[in-house]
Design an enzyme around this catalytic site. Structure first.
Site, PDB file in Angstrom:
ATOM      1  N   VAL A   1       0.844  -1.196   0.000  1.00 27.80           N
ATOM      2  CA  VAL A   1       0.000   0.000   0.000  1.00 27.80           C
ATOM      3  C   VAL A   1       0.880   1.248   0.000  1.00 27.80           C
ATOM      4  CG1 VAL A   1      -1.750   1.286   1.321  1.00 27.80           C
ATOM      5  CG2 VAL A   1      -1.751  -1.218   1.366  1.00 27.80           C
ATOM      6  N   CYS A   2       0.476   2.271  -0.773  1.00 24.70           N
ATOM      7  CA  CYS A   2       1.097   3.595  -0.682  1.00 24.70           C
ATOM      8  C   CYS A   2       0.014   4.637  -0.927  1.00 24.70           C
ATOM      9  CB  CYS A   2       2.281   3.748  -1.640  1.00 24.70           C
ATOM     10  SG  CYS A   2       1.830   3.876  -3.372  1.00 24.70           S
ATOM     11  N   ARG A   3       0.391   5.840  -1.329  1.00 25.80           N
ATOM     12  CA  ARG A   3      -0.602   6.889  -1.505  1.00 25.80           C
ATOM     13  C   ARG A   3      -1.467   6.648  -2.740  1.00 25.80           C
ATOM     14  NH1 ARG A   3      -1.520  11.695  -4.098  1.00 25.80           N
ATOM     15  NH2 ARG A   3       0.342  11.446  -5.341  1.00 25.80           N
TER      16      ARG A   3
END
Length: 98
Positions: A62-64
């Protein structure tokens, strides 16, 4: 590279499935809001901390927006891990945030 939508991750968590979510954003980004229960490993530290992960377990990165987690997914895949990228990242996330 395997991918999973934010909605699919949210539904799995709501159904009580245990997912190994690894958030590769920076500390300040994670502090401003993250999915409960994540493992936080900033992308720049991933190669130094991958010994903490188990190759027999699947992980969701997960990231932005999905870019950094995509890089993390490709890297861990090349090291023999079972990983999927959460497409759209936290921008697409509609579930609970801590």
């Amino acid at each position: 590279m395997k991918a999973i939508s934010a909605k699919e991750v949210q539904q799995a968590l709501e159904q009580g499935q245990a997912l190994n979510l690894i958030d590769v954003r920076e500390v300040d980004e994670v502090e401003s809001g993250h999915i409960p229960g994540i493992i936080h490993i900033p992308l720049g530290l991933l190669e130094f901390r991958m010994h903490e992960l188990n190759k027999n377990e699947p992980y969701v990165m997960v990231c932005r927006s999905g870019g950094r987690s995509g890089s993390a997914t490709q890297f861990l895949e090349s090291q023999g891990f079972d990983v999927s990228n959460m497409v759209g990242g936290m921008l697409a996330w509609e579930g609970e945030v801590k």
